[in-house]
Scaffold this motif. Sequence first.
Motif, mmCIF file in Angstrom:
data_model
loop_
_atom_site.group_PDB
_atom_site.id
_atom_site.type_symbol
_atom_site.label_atom_id
_atom_site.label_comp_id
_atom_site.label_asym_id
_atom_site.label_seq_id
_atom_site.Cartn_x
_atom_site.Cartn_y
_atom_site.Cartn_z
ATOM 1 N N MET A 35 -13.131 -8.260 29.751
ATOM 2 C CA MET A 35 -13.932 -7.584 28.725
ATOM 3 C C MET A 35 -14.004 -8.457 27.475
ATOM 4 N N THR A 36 -15.191 -8.606 26.916
ATOM 5 C CA THR A 36 -15.377 -9.384 25.696
ATOM 6 C C THR A 36 -15.210 -8.481 24.480
ATOM 7 N N PRO A 37 -14.246 -8.775 23.608
ATOM 8 C CA PRO A 37 -14.042 -7.929 22.423
ATOM 9 C C PRO A 37 -15.273 -7.903 21.527
ATOM 10 N N GLN A 38 -15.619 -6.719 21.071
ATOM 11 C CA GLN A 38 -16.734 -6.555 20.153
ATOM 12 C C GLN A 38 -16.202 -6.167 18.773
ATOM 13 N N PRO A 39 -16.417 -7.011 17.767
ATOM 14 C CA PRO A 39 -15.895 -6.699 16.436
ATOM 15 C C PRO A 39 -16.434 -5.378 15.895
ATOM 16 N N ASN A 40 -15.541 -4.606 15.285
ATOM 17 C CA ASN A 40 -15.926 -3.349 14.655
ATOM 18 C C ASN A 40 -14.939 -3.068 13.517
ATOM 19 N N PRO A 41 -15.026 -3.851 12.431
ATOM 20 C CA PRO A 41 -14.057 -3.727 11.338
ATOM 21 C C PRO A 41 -13.991 -2.333 10.726
ATOM 22 N N GLN A 42 -15.125 -1.624 10.677
ATOM 23 C CA GLN A 42 -15.132 -0.288 10.075
ATOM 24 C C GLN A 42 -14.258 0.673 10.880
ATOM 25 N N ALA A 43 -14.389 0.614 12.213
ATOM 26 C CA ALA A 43 -13.557 1.465 13.061
ATOM 27 C C ALA A 43 -12.089 1.085 12.909
ATOM 28 N N GLY A 44 -11.831 -0.215 12.827
ATOM 29 C CA GLY A 44 -10.457 -0.670 12.654
ATOM 30 C C GLY A 44 -9.847 -0.167 11.369
ATOM 31 N N ALA A 45 -10.627 -0.167 10.307
ATOM 32 C CA ALA A 45 -10.139 0.316 9.018
ATOM 33 C C ALA A 45 -9.786 1.798 9.086
ATOM 34 N N ALA A 46 -10.593 2.571 9.818
ATOM 35 C CA ALA A 46 -10.316 4.003 9.950
ATOM 36 C C ALA A 46 -9.035 4.247 10.754
ATOM 37 N N VAL A 47 -8.860 3.476 11.825
ATOM 38 C CA VAL A 47 -7.641 3.597 12.626
ATOM 39 C C VAL A 47 -6.418 3.266 11.786
ATOM 40 N N LYS A 48 -6.514 2.190 11.030
ATOM 41 C CA LYS A 48 -5.397 1.747 10.197
ATOM 42 C C LYS A 48 -5.086 2.778 9.109
ATOM 43 N N ALA A 49 -6.116 3.331 8.501
ATOM 44 C CA ALA A 49 -5.904 4.316 7.441
ATOM 45 C C ALA A 49 -5.212 5.560 7.974
ATOM 46 N N ALA A 50 -5.633 6.032 9.136
ATOM 47 C CA ALA A 50 -4.998 7.216 9.725
ATOM 48 C C ALA A 50 -3.549 6.926 10.111
ATOM 49 N N ASP A 51 -3.319 5.729 10.630
ATOM 50 C CA ASP A 51 -1.944 5.343 10.973
ATOM 51 C C ASP A 51 -1.061 5.357 9.738
ATOM 52 N N ARG A 52 -1.512 4.706 8.696
ATOM 53 C CA ARG A 52 -0.692 4.595 7.486
ATOM 54 C C ARG A 52 -0.486 5.956 6.826
ATOM 55 N N ALA A 53 -1.427 6.865 6.996
ATOM 56 C CA ALA A 53 -1.298 8.185 6.386
ATOM 57 C C ALA A 53 -0.372 9.105 7.171
ATOM 58 N N HIS A 54 -0.299 8.936 8.492
ATOM 59 C CA HIS A 54 0.338 9.975 9.291
ATOM 60 C C HIS A 54 1.360 9.511 10.334
ATOM 61 N N VAL A 55 1.321 8.273 10.796
ATOM 62 C CA VAL A 55 2.221 7.844 11.865
ATOM 63 C C VAL A 55 3.534 7.340 11.277
ATOM 64 N N PHE A 56 4.633 7.883 11.780
ATOM 65 C CA PHE A 56 5.966 7.450 11.368
ATOM 66 C C PHE A 56 6.479 6.506 12.451
ATOM 67 N N HIS A 57 6.632 5.229 12.113
ATOM 68 C CA HIS A 57 6.950 4.205 13.102
ATOM 69 C C HIS A 57 8.452 4.052 13.318
ATOM 70 N N SER A 58 8.813 3.725 14.540
ATOM 71 C CA SER A 58 10.217 3.552 14.888
ATOM 72 C C SER A 58 10.777 2.247 14.327
ATOM 73 N N TRP A 59 12.089 2.255 14.057
ATOM 74 C CA TRP A 59 12.845 1.071 13.643
ATOM 75 C C TRP A 59 12.228 0.377 12.417
ATOM 76 N N SER A 60 11.601 1.126 11.512
ATOM 77 C CA SER A 60 10.849 0.491 10.427
ATOM 78 C C SER A 60 11.057 1.193 9.093
ATOM 79 N N ALA A 61 11.051 0.393 8.023
ATOM 80 C CA ALA A 61 10.898 0.936 6.676
ATOM 81 C C ALA A 61 9.407 1.185 6.491
ATOM 82 N N GLN A 62 9.015 2.428 6.377
ATOM 83 C CA GLN A 62 7.627 2.820 6.548
ATOM 84 C C GLN A 62 6.650 2.155 5.579
ATOM 85 N N GLU A 63 7.098 1.894 4.356
ATOM 86 C CA GLU A 63 6.201 1.309 3.359
ATOM 87 C C GLU A 63 6.168 -0.218 3.407
#
Length: 451
Positions: A1-29
């Motif tokens: 599969m050839t990756p298709q750039p979609n920075p806007q979608a990526g930004a939304a995924v990242k924003a939701a992650d940073r707002a709500h996902v608590f990551h393992s083994w990590s200092a969250q900030e």
Amino acid sequence: MTPQPNPQAGAAVKAADRAHVFHSWSAQELIDPLAVAGAEGSYFWDYEGKRYLDLTSGLVYTNIGYQHPKVVAAIQEQAARMTTFAPAFAVEARSEAARLIAERTPGDLDKIFFTNAGADAVEHAVRMARLHTGRPKVLSAYRSYHGGTQQAVNLTGDPRRWASDSGTAGVVHFWAPFLYRSRFYAETEEQECARALEHLETTIAFEGPGTVAAIILETIPGTAGIMVPPAGYLAGVREICDKYGIVFVLDEVMAGFGRTGTWFAADLYGVVPDLMTFAKGVNSGYVPLGGVAISARIAETFAERPYPGGLTYSGHPLACAAAVATIDVMAEEGVVEHAARLGAEVVGPALRELAERHPSVGDVRGVGMFWALELVRNRETREPLVPYNATGRDNTPMAAFAAAAKAHGVWPFVNMNRTHVVPPCNISEAELKEGLAALDTALSVADEYTA
């Protein structure tokens, strides 16, 4: 599969992650997780369209790579037929997965207790051992990792244990063999093996043999550094366990299902444990699954005595269907043999060549698709590249090395002073050489910190 750039979608995924996902083994900030858009085979890519060759196999579990079509189809077919069913019933996918696993486990490890992951497999193996023996203590090695749940993390011998170590978990740690950083002043593998076994038996003597239920070892320790045990060590541990009536548990969560070029790493040593834990590669992590393979002797303990343990999703049909398909794929495509060949003919020789060129490489060790490079500041003194359990500025050299690897299109597995080479077991030779070339370039950055 050839990756298709979609920075806007990526930004939304990242924003939701940073707002709500608590990551393992990590200092969250203090973390900045990459937003991943897709994955296939040995690669994954981000929303900018940049591809990375995955030298981590996820977390050492995508043994057949991402999105294998036969496993995806098996999950879809099982979902259409029966998405889930309670563990007390006999279900085709569960029965077949157990049969296929038991066919491949060493010796008489023919009963399979399914869990959701490796950590709870370790929890249940320890419970079985304690109930079988009526003894409280479990011995495990420093430089080990057995999982993040309460008992498993107390068994763990690396710094991830420290914050949760209650000192009351019935765990005693000991030194396992590791010649490169020997605790026994050994000069040869033979000395290291003999002295490590003597140390273990002395530990048992001073703890009281009648108090020790089990010894648990990773057959080949994984995140702690892929320290291949010397010839005779595991056989020696088996003898010690038999001598004192101790249950021998091998943790194959990371090393199992082709990772070492054999179905299980225990096959390399001709050793049969009483209990063996597995997870990860059993279905390439496509649906969470783990388990304990149980010997006839331990199983007999619970023939007419209920085993006091279970899980709602034990042997989940979707996970078991993925396991059946994965094991079938590995057999049909010769994945285990492929991993053994590439390890012996490509990875091992290439990493040893890197060690000759790069002063930051102090040691090379591994087998199959399970390798580690020990990084140092000084080869003669073996001073680690960064201090033990380094963070922040102290970890700058390792962070710089990892950043260089990513910049050249490979995603590395770094832990303390080591970089692991653990790609999918069915990676192509061309892809593997591509990854090793990028690793070669990245090591030049680590070299800058050497004496």
